[in-house]
Design an enzyme around this catalytic site. Sequence first.
Site, PDB file in Angstrom:
ATOM      1  CG  LEU A  26      33.376  26.849  43.740  1.00  0.00           C
ATOM      2  CD1 LEU A  26      34.764  26.395  44.173  1.00  0.00           C
ATOM      3  CD2 LEU A  26      32.512  25.659  43.381  1.00  0.00           C
ATOM      4  CG  ASN A  30      38.114  24.523  41.262  1.00  0.00           C
ATOM      5  OD1 ASN A  30      37.384  23.980  42.073  1.00  0.00           O
ATOM      6  ND2 ASN A  30      38.747  25.651  41.534  1.00  0.00           N
ATOM      7  CD1 TRP A  87      30.887  38.141  39.242  1.00  0.00           C
ATOM      8  CD2 TRP A  87      31.214  37.636  41.391  1.00  0.00           C
ATOM      9  NE1 TRP A  87      30.134  39.011  39.996  1.00  0.00           N
ATOM     10  CE2 TRP A  87      30.322  38.719  41.315  1.00  0.00           C
ATOM     11  CE3 TRP A  87      31.571  37.139  42.649  1.00  0.00           C
ATOM     12  CZ2 TRP A  87      29.767  39.330  42.449  1.00  0.00           C
ATOM     13  CZ3 TRP A  87      31.029  37.737  43.778  1.00  0.00           C
ATOM     14  CH2 TRP A  87      30.142  38.819  43.670  1.00  0.00           C
ATOM     15  CE1 TYR A 103      38.092  42.639  41.246  1.00  0.00           C
ATOM     16  CE2 TYR A 103      39.234  41.115  39.803  1.00  0.00           C
ATOM     17  CZ  TYR A 103      38.054  41.653  40.286  1.00  0.00           C
ATOM     18  OH  TYR A 103      36.852  41.190  39.810  1.00  0.00           O
ATOM     19  CD  GLN A 122      42.781  34.759  50.303  1.00  0.00           C
ATOM     20  OE1 GLN A 122      42.737  34.084  49.298  1.00  0.00           O
ATOM     21  NE2 GLN A 122      41.736  34.930  51.089  1.00  0.00           N
TER      22      GLN A 122
END
Length: 332
Positions: free
Chosen positions: A208, A294, A205, A54, A27
């Site tokens: 949020l 964060n 994980w 990943y 991304q």
Amino acid sequence: MDYRHLGRSGLLVSALSYGNWITHGSQVEEDAALACVKASLDAGITTFDTADVYAIGRAESVLGRALKGVRRDSIEIFTKVYWPTGPNPNNRGLSRKHIIESVHSSLERLQTDHVDLLQAHRYDYATPLEETLRAFDDLVRQGKVHYVGVSEWTAEQIADALHLADEMGFDRLVSNQPQYSLIWRVIEPEVMPLSEKEGVGQIVWSPLAQGVLTGKYLPAGASPPEGSRAVGVEGSEMSWLLRDEVLEPVQVYAELCRQAGYTPASVALAWVLRNQNVSSAIIGASRPEQVAENVKALDIVLEPDFVDAIEKALAPTTLFDPGFTISPAERP
């Protein structure tokens, strides 16, 4: 930065860890990824979480380049094994063959001679548990892995692994990596009580809820913000979260946070870190300023009345049922 023991082990990890599940290698452009890792280091984050699957290895490669030149003994690198990494039938699962071959490939991509934590990314029903744990233990004895853990295992599966490790003299699991947030609390009834008893720490994980708990996604058919995860190729994985039944209570929650002088994201992270069984909460970022934002969660002390209010606001969305499942496409 706050540092906590990983379960009952002697390993200290940063309370916030940096993860690159859907950012590095897919991304986010590499320059931005490198800037986010630097921002994490500058903020005191020492723990970095990735996985062989990943971006099919590219995420590990980007992380390896980002951490090049950083003193190896000043950071903790975590990776995982289980999901398919190639077309061959043996390029998946928790067989001895795949674990050892995967770790060797991960070490090469990460440009290191060891990882601090190797995690079984899911439970493998097709491989004897003894085979998996023995392969993990051999890698520990060889110095290629320092600690072992799991990700998204049930309480029963974790208990079986701990019992077998004790029986066979293997290194015990020190961690579990589950999804956990104000609206995804399925580990609370069974996994957490067992983990607290056995000294297994949670590396959580999606604290949020893939960005939903920031309040940026609006209900009533509003278009997602430009550049957000929901408009990317990963948007389909969020479909269960982008429903009005979830987004409307989240807006009530977000307003409570703002009235208290906090950002919704900071509160969501602070709430997760209140739990003593949580060793670290994984954050992701596509911009360095997100890391800085964060980290502010570490300065927040949530009063009991405020916690009650936000939990009540989100009660319609909260999932406790350990039997609740969604399609594989919706959970990594």
